[in-house]
Design a protein around this motif. Structure first.
Motif, PDB file in Angstrom:
ATOM      1  N   LEU A  31       0.810  -1.214   0.000  1.00  0.00           N
ATOM      2  CA  LEU A  31       0.000   0.000   0.000  1.00  0.00           C
ATOM      3  C   LEU A  31       0.846   1.268   0.000  1.00  0.00           C
ATOM      4  CD1 LEU A  31      -2.052  -2.209   0.855  1.00  0.00           C
ATOM      5  CD2 LEU A  31      -3.151  -0.494   2.270  1.00  0.00           C
ATOM      6  N   LEU A  36       2.421   1.217  -5.068  1.00  0.00           N
ATOM      7  CA  LEU A  36       1.168   1.327  -5.824  1.00  0.00           C
ATOM      8  C   LEU A  36       1.431   1.865  -7.229  1.00  0.00           C
ATOM      9  CD1 LEU A  36      -1.200   2.734  -3.036  1.00  0.00           C
ATOM     10  CD2 LEU A  36      -1.339   0.474  -4.103  1.00  0.00           C
ATOM     11  N   TRP A 263      -4.813   5.517   5.372  1.00  0.00           N
ATOM     12  CA  TRP A 263      -3.699   4.673   4.937  1.00  0.00           C
ATOM     13  C   TRP A 263      -3.493   3.524   5.932  1.00  0.00           C
ATOM     14  CZ3 TRP A 263      -0.880   7.996   1.194  1.00  0.00           C
ATOM     15  CH2 TRP A 263      -0.205   7.244   0.239  1.00  0.00           C
ATOM     16  N   ARG A 267      -4.349  -0.544   5.516  1.00  0.00           N
ATOM     17  CA  ARG A 267      -3.261  -1.487   5.728  1.00  0.00           C
ATOM     18  C   ARG A 267      -3.633  -2.519   6.789  1.00  0.00           C
ATOM     19  NH1 ARG A 267       0.405  -2.512   9.218  1.00  0.00           N
ATOM     20  NH2 ARG A 267       2.516  -3.140   8.665  1.00  0.00           N
ATOM     21  N   SER A 372      -4.227  -3.245  -6.508  1.00  0.00           N
ATOM     22  CA  SER A 372      -3.627  -1.966  -6.131  1.00  0.00           C
ATOM     23  C   SER A 372      -4.459  -0.770  -6.586  1.00  0.00           C
ATOM     24  CB  SER A 372      -2.208  -1.861  -6.688  1.00  0.00           C
ATOM     25  OG  SER A 372      -2.197  -2.039  -8.072  1.00  0.00           O
ATOM     26  N   VAL A 375      -7.231  -0.251  -4.104  1.00  0.00           N
ATOM     27  CA  VAL A 375      -6.692   0.331  -2.868  1.00  0.00           C
ATOM     28  C   VAL A 375      -6.374   1.806  -3.080  1.00  0.00           C
ATOM     29  CG1 VAL A 375      -4.732   0.302  -1.292  1.00  0.00           C
ATOM     30  CG2 VAL A 375      -5.774  -1.847  -2.025  1.00  0.00           C
ATOM     31  N   LEU A 379      -7.671   5.685  -1.219  1.00  0.00           N
ATOM     32  CA  LEU A 379      -6.760   6.541  -0.463  1.00  0.00           C
ATOM     33  C   LEU A 379      -7.080   8.030  -0.610  1.00  0.00           C
ATOM     34  CD1 LEU A 379      -3.350   4.759  -1.043  1.00  0.00           C
ATOM     35  CD2 LEU A 379      -4.530   5.048   1.127  1.00  0.00           C
TER      36      LEU A 379
END
Lengths: 566, 274
Positions: A31, A36, A263, A267, A372, A375, A379
């Protein structure tokens, strides 16, 4: 926009995770911003070409890279200088950089190039050309860079064991974007932008500085000798971009608590998913994790980084051997009741130190399916205030007592516990901390002094009518407004605030700088030579640009020293 | 490059929202506004600027704008006709903007709507920055403040019309009239459009204005001294940085180790590196 406030995941409590020591132990992982971006570049086979390299034998000149990011074009223009020892430092107050660069969208025409050339050296007083995403600057690692030129010019590869002590040829000194100096605002990128993930533009500029370090060293070696050879691609992959960071990253945690929480929450949630995976002895996942542990052990054994308040690489390697043995034991244990990887994590928590536990956690994340982009999309956070002036004072008081009890655990009567102020200097806005006694009266104190503010707020809230509104409270006690709005905005989030006393002279700030560098940015081999600074390596082991179009190996982390015939 | 030597770039300067926030925040610090009030005041000033109020020009033309600001002598009066009065006693519109926003949000939560009259505020047009923040909470709002009229949609979209200045701190009539009504709207699209516009375009200003405000805002930074330089790292007595160049030391150490390991190895190149 995805909001993780109410996800029913069983993750570590903030009392465990938000201590400076544990945050400082977090490792680069899937992450991390650089990871990423690299995953995206590899998957989409981005094309990066060196369109221009007009640099003389003294390193003065320009370079230009063209990036085709799955159909979107960017350019990275570089202004290279002859190295000078005068004004040279890793601190942002330095006045000389071996290179300055700008990452711009689209094709850079003469007008934008001229504007960049004129404004970039002004830095804080400059105005970026339209469509600029990042301004960047870097210095060489002097001795290693010179050694590499010498060896390449002599027709040999530089010695890998020496390269391995530093692991980079150039070191990032500063990356500025997201509206600074007139650069484009990150939130304006939109979700379809190739660099839509937080810090992705900064990471791309870093990757391109790494590429430039290779092109520059080859160019200077070739200028010196006709026998010169190019740098071996295997060595290039092993080398990253150096990075030095300072106290500004603590201000990052102060100003972006929602992003920090997101973040860390993502995680931690991913870690819970990873530990719940089904694994059997000898199956693909078991072999994968065992292989990663083996590689990490070698990587750590070769890590000569010097640490003061963290175990050395070889020490971590030794403990990873214990973890590796435990993996085999857990998988062979017929009596275990928990999921095997959860059991492994639990056993590691009792057998090895925090640093090694976090290496294991980072490796466990590698077992999850590749997602990714998904994710990265999560963010991007809404950092607008969520202040609620209509809430009852009693509700706010209960919230403060529940979420901020930790501030009462510090001994504020201890020597030096209230002695430090945080500020920005007029000299390049360098973030600093120092004794309050040294600072001028009325200075702009940037300390996030929750350990003092929260008790004062509680006292005033307790003296107020609990049925009254927060708005009514703030009309009478306006000095609390910023704190109250921060508390309300962060309500329901777990990982927004490191649990530290900013005023304590004993605070080892490097723990938190390391957290940002390692876990968020993705730096390897982070070391803190001093309490206020951290150095490390970005893109250590990552594919080089020639690999990307050919289809690069996405499994590039924990690199080990390449075997090269000198 | 020294700030004193800076010249404004050719043409207008575009300030991003982030830069605008930073410069206004530092100007508020320089003006001595109470720290706890600064973030909310700053954000509503930025919103007003994005809506077209000449906040930056005002800051340039009146460096003393925030002097005596934040005195705290305001009163909230609930009239029998249901109108809420905020008596500002000469306070600056920007400083009471968070209070006005709070009042409207509170009253709309309680009663479903409200009308607020603001009396005796300087530069009442700065209140229009509240339109977006109020709208973001699902409240439709119409603001007549000084020479500005703002209409905020429930989604946070907002429009402002500016008329020639009139009224002021001494005007007996309200300098701002705000009518708000809670709605059930949860439409975020218009807000997203508005924010995207603001983020993309920022605020275009004259380059000289940008440079003047930037320079003045740097007054919030702490002047450098030899003692303060040492707060971060080592410097010599002349203030020059003593950079240990750690990576050079590591390279030297590795080269020495190589030499020690195989002193007769012709590939030992320590001497050349030193």
């Amino acid at each position: 926009m995805h909001d993780t406030r109410h996800e029913a995941v069983v993750i570590r409590p903030p009392d465990t995770l938000m201590t400076p020591e544990r945050l400082g132990a977090l490792q680069p992982n899937r992450l991390s911003a650089s990871r990423l971006l690299m995953a995206k570049m590899i998957r989409e086979r981005w094309s990066i070409s060196l369109a221009e390299l007009e640099i003389d034998e003294h390193a003065a000149g320009t370079a230009r890279y063209v990036i085709d990011a799955a159909g979107s074009r960017f350019e990275f223009v570089v202004f290279s200088s002859r190295p000078s020892l005068e004004g040279r430092t890793d601190r942002i107050i330095g006045q000389h950089w071996d290179m300055m660069g700008a990452l711009l969208e689209g094709t850079v025409d003469e007008a934008r190039l001229a504007r960049t050339r004129e404004e970039l050296p002004k830095l804080y007083g400059g105005r970026a050309a339209e469509g600029t995403l990042i301004w960047a600057r870097a210095n060489r690692s002097m001795r290693l860079f010179d050694l590499a030129i010498d060896e390449l010019a002599a027709g040999r590869q530089p010695p890998v064991d020496v390269l391995g002590t530093v692991c980079y040829l150039m070191r990032n000194i500063g990356l500025d974007g997201n509206g600074t100096f007139g650069t484009r605002s990150f939130l304006d990128f939109g979700s379809d932008h190739p660099l839509a993930a937080p810090l992705a533009a900064q990471m791309l500029a870093s990757y391109l500085m790494r590429e430039f370090s290779f092109d520059l060293v080859e160019r200077l070696a070739a200028a010196r000798s006709r026998q010169a050879v190019p740098l071996d691609p295997t060595i290039k992959r092993f080398l990253g971009l150096g990075n030095g960071s300072g106290l500004g990253l603590l201000f990052f945690s102060k100003v972006h608590p929602v992003l920090l929480d997101r973040w860390l929450t993502l995680r931690e949630a991913a870690l819970v998913r990873a530990t719940g995976l089904e694994v059997e002895a000898g199956d693909a996942r078991a072999q994968r994790l065992d292989g990663l542990l083996e590689r990490a052990i070698t990587h750590k054994l070769e890590d000569t980084t010097r640490h003061e308040r963290a175990p050395t690489g070889p020490e971590v390697a030794e403990q990873l051997r214990i973890v590796r043995a435990e993996l085999a034991a857990v998988l062979a244990d017929p009596a275990r009741t928990a999921a095997p990887l959860a059991a492994l994590r639990d056993r590691a928590a009792t057998l090895v130190d925090g640093e090694t536990q976090e290496v294991l956690h980072a490796l466990l994340l590698e077992l999850l399916p590749e997602d990714s982009d998904a994710v990265a999309a999560q963010l991007t956070v809404d950092e607008d205030s969520r202040a609620d002036p209509s809430a009852p004072v009693g509700e706010l008081l209960a919230r403060v007592r529940a979420d901020y009890d930790w501030v009462n655990r510090f001994d504020l009567d201890a020597p030096g516990a209230r002695s430090i102020g945080w500020y920005k200097s007029e000299d390049a806005e360098e973030p600093r901390r120092g004794p309050l006694a040294d600072l001028p009266e009325g200075f702009d104190d940037l300390t996030l002094d929750l350990v003092a503010w929260i008790p004062a707020l509680v006292d005033d809230l307790e003296a107020f009518d609990p049925a009254a509104t927060v708005g009514a409270f703030l009309r009478e006690q306006p000095q609390h407004r910023a704190l109250v709005e921060r508390i309300q905005t962060l309500a329901g989030l777990a990982f927004h605030t490191p649990r530290i006393n900013w005023r304590d002279e004993q605070l080892f700030a490097a723990h938190l700088i390391r957290m940002a560098n390692s876990a968020i940015h993705g730096l390897d081999k982070t070391a803190h030579p001093e309490p206020n600074g951290v150095i490390g390596v970005l893109f250590h082991g990552a594919p080089v640009r020639q690999d990307l179009v050919a289809g690069a190996d996405p499994d590039w982390t924990y690199p080990t020293r390449p075997e090269i015939d000198a | 490059m020294s700030i004193a030597k800076l010249k404004p770039p050719a043409g207008p300067a575009r300030m991003s929202v982030r830069e605008c926030r930073l410069i206004i925040e530092r100007l508020l610090v320089v003006a001595g506004l109470e720290p706890g009030r600064i973030p909310a005041t700053r954000d509503l000033l930025v919103e007003a600027a994005l809506l077209g109020v000449d906040v930056l020009g005002l800051l340039r033309d009146d460096p003393a704008l925030f002097q005596q600001a934040g005195h705290g002598r305001y009163r909230v009066v609930d009239r029998e006709d249901g109108i809420v009065e905020l008596h500002a006693d000469g306070e600056l519109g920007a400083v009471i903007a968070p209070i006005v926003r709070d009042l409207i949000v509170e009253r709309c939560a309680q009663d479903g709507g409200c009308t607020v009259h603001v009396l005796g505020a300087r530069h009442a047009e700065l209140l229009v920055g509240t339109a977006c923040e109020i709208g973001r909470r699902g409240i439709a709002v119409a603001i007549q403040a000084g020479n500005a009229t703002a209409v905020g949609a429930p989604s946070g979209d907002a429009r402002v019309r500016l008329a020639p200045a009139s009224g002021g701190a001494s005007a007996p009539e309200p300098v701002a009239v705000i009518v708000a009504e809670a709605t059930a709207s949860d439409d975020g699209e218009a807000l997203a459009r508005y924010r995207a516009r603001a983020l993309r375009h920022g605020i275009e200003v004259d380059s000289a204005l940008w440079l003047e405000l930037y320079t003045r805002s740097n007054g919030a930074l702490v002047p450098d001294t030899l003692t303060l330089r040492r707060h971060y790292g080592e410097v010599d007595d002349d203030g020059n940085l003593a950079d240990p160049a750690l990576d050079d030391l590591e390279v030297d150490r590795a080269l020495r180790a190589r030499a020690a390991a195989s002193p007769l190895d012709p590939s030992n190149r320590e001497g050349r590196a030193q």
